[in-house]
Motif scaffolding. Structure first.
Motif, PDB file in Angstrom:
ATOM      1  N   LEU A 114      25.251  56.661  20.780  1.00 48.22           N
ATOM      2  CA  LEU A 114      24.446  55.628  20.112  1.00 48.22           C
ATOM      3  C   LEU A 114      24.354  54.383  20.978  1.00 48.22           C
ATOM      4  CD1 LEU A 114      22.914  54.414  17.725  1.00 48.22           C
ATOM      5  CD2 LEU A 114      25.125  53.878  16.668  1.00 48.22           C
ATOM      6  N   LEU A 115      25.466  53.966  21.527  1.00 47.95           N
ATOM      7  CA  LEU A 115      25.468  52.778  22.381  1.00 47.95           C
ATOM      8  C   LEU A 115      24.613  52.992  23.626  1.00 47.95           C
ATOM      9  CD1 LEU A 115      29.251  51.780  22.170  1.00 47.95           C
ATOM     10  CD2 LEU A 115      27.326  50.758  20.956  1.00 47.95           C
ATOM     11  N   ILE A 116      24.719  54.167  24.214  1.00 47.18           N
ATOM     12  CA  ILE A 116      23.923  54.470  25.413  1.00 47.18           C
ATOM     13  C   ILE A 116      22.436  54.457  25.082  1.00 47.18           C
ATOM     14  CG2 ILE A 116      23.358  56.279  27.085  1.00 47.18           C
ATOM     15  CD1 ILE A 116      26.283  57.086  27.067  1.00 47.18           C
ATOM     16  N   ALA A 117      22.075  55.049  23.945  1.00 50.32           N
ATOM     17  CA  ALA A 117      20.666  55.098  23.545  1.00 50.32           C
ATOM     18  C   ALA A 117      20.115  53.693  23.300  1.00 50.32           C
ATOM     19  CB  ALA A 117      20.508  55.962  22.299  1.00 50.32           C
ATOM     20  N   VAL A 118      20.915  52.835  22.661  1.00 47.53           N
ATOM     21  CA  VAL A 118      20.483  51.456  22.404  1.00 47.53           C
ATOM     22  C   VAL A 118      20.321  50.695  23.717  1.00 47.53           C
ATOM     23  CG1 VAL A 118      21.165  49.241  21.392  1.00 47.53           C
ATOM     24  CG2 VAL A 118      21.470  51.354  20.090  1.00 47.53           C
ATOM     25  N   MET A 119      21.276  50.851  24.621  1.00 48.14           N
ATOM     26  CA  MET A 119      21.202  50.168  25.911  1.00 48.14           C
ATOM     27  C   MET A 119      19.986  50.640  26.711  1.00 48.14           C
ATOM     28  SD  MET A 119      25.248  50.153  26.971  1.00 48.14           S
ATOM     29  CE  MET A 119      24.924  49.389  28.564  1.00 48.14           C
ATOM     30  N   PHE A 120      19.739  51.934  26.700  1.00 47.41           N
ATOM     31  CA  PHE A 120      18.583  52.490  27.432  1.00 47.41           C
ATOM     32  C   PHE A 120      17.282  51.931  26.872  1.00 47.41           C
ATOM     33  CE2 PHE A 120      15.264  55.664  28.059  1.00 47.41           C
ATOM     34  CZ  PHE A 120      15.357  55.878  29.428  1.00 47.41           C
ATOM     35  N   LYS A 121      17.190  51.837  25.539  1.00 46.81           N
ATOM     36  CA  LYS A 121      15.982  51.320  24.911  1.00 46.81           C
ATOM     37  C   LYS A 121      15.772  49.840  25.258  1.00 46.81           C
ATOM     38  CE  LYS A 121      12.507  51.470  21.910  1.00 46.81           C
ATOM     39  NZ  LYS A 121      12.111  50.053  21.859  1.00 46.81           N
ATOM     40  N   LYS A 122      16.848  49.056  25.245  1.00 46.94           N
ATOM     41  CA  LYS A 122      16.724  47.639  25.545  1.00 46.94           C
ATOM     42  C   LYS A 122      16.360  47.425  27.017  1.00 46.94           C
ATOM     43  CE  LYS A 122      19.295  44.570  23.560  1.00 46.94           C
ATOM     44  NZ  LYS A 122      18.338  44.018  22.598  1.00 46.94           N
ATOM     45  N   VAL A 123      16.922  48.233  27.903  1.00 46.69           N
ATOM     46  CA  VAL A 123      16.586  48.131  29.323  1.00 46.69           C
ATOM     47  C   VAL A 123      15.117  48.475  29.535  1.00 46.69           C
ATOM     48  CG1 VAL A 123      16.947  49.161  31.610  1.00 46.69           C
ATOM     49  CG2 VAL A 123      18.909  48.497  30.195  1.00 46.69           C
TER      50      VAL A 123
END
Length: 323
Positions: free
Chosen positions: A34-43
Motif C-alpha cells: 500500500l505504501l509503495i503504491a501510494v508513493m508511486f502514484k504521488k511521484v
C-alpha cells in the motif's frame, strides 16, 4: 474446553511472545505494498513523498485499490498465525478454531446471518426515517469490483483478528494465567485499543472506544461460552462485509463504492454505545438459547487446569486416561 486445548501443544510463555512478534511483523510487512503504491502514484503526479500522512495513504488511490491493499496486510497476518501455530507450537489449526472435532460451519453461518439481517433491517429503517442523511451512490461496475474484493478479502481480515485475539492470545494467556477472565479482559481491551488510530475515533471522540472494547468483550464471551470461535468468525465477517457493501462515509476507515453514503453529521450519542448495551446482550441470549449455553460463571471466570495424563502402566486395564 477451548482454552485447555493449548496444553496439548508447545505452550511455553516465550513461544507466545515470539509468536506474537512474528505475527505483528508479518502483518506490518503486508502493509508495504500500500505504501509503495501510494508513493508511486504521488511521484507520477509530481508530488513529494517525504511527508505522506495517514489521510493521504487512504485517499491517494482509488477506493477499491486502497481497500484491497489495506486488507492485504491482514491476509499476510492470517498466514503468519497459521504458520506460527502449526510449526512453532506444533498445534493443529482446528484446535485454535474450536473444541469440536471439526469446524462447525453451521455456527459460522448463524453468526454471519444474525448480524447481516440485523444490519440490513436497521439500515433500511434508518434510511426511510432519515432519507436526507443518505445519498444513493450505487454504480454497478465499481460496486461489482468492490463486492469481489470484499467477499474474498474481508473474511481474511476479520479471521486474522479473530484467530489472533479470540484464538492465539486467548489460549496463550489462558494457559499461562490458568484462568479465563484475564484473557477475556486483556484480549478485549487490546482489540479495542488497536482501533484508536481509526478515523472514527477522531471524528466521534474516545467515547467510541466503548463500542470497540465492548465488541471485543462480546466476541470473547461468545467464544468462551461456545467453546470455539465459529460464531465470532461468522459474526465479525458479516458485520464488516455487509457494512462495506451497504453504507460508507467520509469519516470511516472503509471508504468504499457502497450502495449508500452516509452524509449526516455523526454524533457521539447513545447510538454509539447502543449496540453494546442493547443489541449485544440480545444476540448473546439468542445464541445461548440456540446452543443451550450453561454455566456462565464457570465458562467466563473459571480456572483453566492442565489435563492430567496418566501413563498406560498406571491406568486400569492399560487404558489411556486424560482428565
Amino acid at each position: 474446553m477451548y482454552i485447555q486445548q493449548a496444553f496439548k501443544s508447545l505452550h511455553e510463555w516465550w513461544r507466545y511472545l515470539v509468536g506474537f512478534i512474528i505475527i505483528f511483523v508479518a502483518s506490518q510487512l503486508g502493509s508495504i505494498p500500500l505504501l509503495i503504491a501510494v508513493m508511486f502514484k504521488k511521484v507520477s503526479d509530481g508530488e513529494s513523498v517525504y511527508s505522506i500522512d495517514e489521510n493521504e495513504i487512504l485517499t491517494t488511490l482509488s477506493s477499491n485499490l486502497t481497500l484491497f491493499l489495506m486488507l492485504l496486510s491482514f491476509a499476510v497476518g492470517l498466514l503468519a498465525v497459521y504458520l506460527v501455530v502449526k510449526f512453532f507450537h506444533k498445534q493443529p489449526f482446528v484446535t485454535l478454531t474450536t473444541s469440536r472435532k471439526k469446524t462447525d460451519w453451521g455456527r459460522v453461518l448463524f453468526g454471519f446471518g444474525l448480524i447481516t439481517v440485523t444490519t440490513l433491517v436497521v439500515t433500511i429503517l434508518d434510511f426511510y426515517s432519515n432519507p436526507e442523511g443518505y445519498v444513493l451512490q450505487f454504480d454497478l461496475v465499481p460496486f461489482l469490483i468492490l463486492a469481489a474484493i470484499a467477499v474474498i478479502m474481508i473474511p481474511l481480515q476479520t479471521s486474522f483478528e479473530e484467530y489472533l485475539f479470540r484464538g492465539y492470545l486467548m489460549q496463550g494467556i489462558g494457559v499461562l494465567a490458568k484462568n479465563k477472565w484475564l484473557p477475556l479482559i486483556i484480549t478485549s481491551v487490546v482489540f479495542g485499543g488497536l482501533h484508536l488510530a481509526n478515523p472514527e475515533v477522531e471524528k466521534l471522540g474516545n467515547v467510541i472506544m466503548i463500542y470497540y472494547i465492548g465488541t471485543g468483550f462480546f466476541l470473547g464471551i461468545m467464544t468462551l461460552m461456545d467453546e470455539g470461535m465459529e460464531l465470532a468468525l461468522g459474526f465479525h465477517a458479516g458485520n464488516n462485509l455487509i457494512t462495506a457493501l451497504l453504507v460508507t462515509a467520509d469519516w470511516t476507515v472503509f471508504k468504499t463504492n457502497s450502495i449508500l453514503k452516509d452524509i449526516s453529521e455523526p454524533s457521539a450519542g447513545f447510538d454509539v454505545i447502543a449496540p453494546v448495551l442493547i443489541l449485544y446482550p440480545i444476540f448473546l441470549l439468542i445464541m445461548a438459547w440456540r446452543y443451550k449455553w450453561r454455566d456462565w460463571g464457570g465458562k467466563l471466570f473459571g480456572k483453566v487446569e492442565e489435563p492430567i495424563v496418566l501413563s498406560e502402566e498406571n491406568t486400569p486395564n492399560s487404558t489411556f486416561v486424560e482428565k
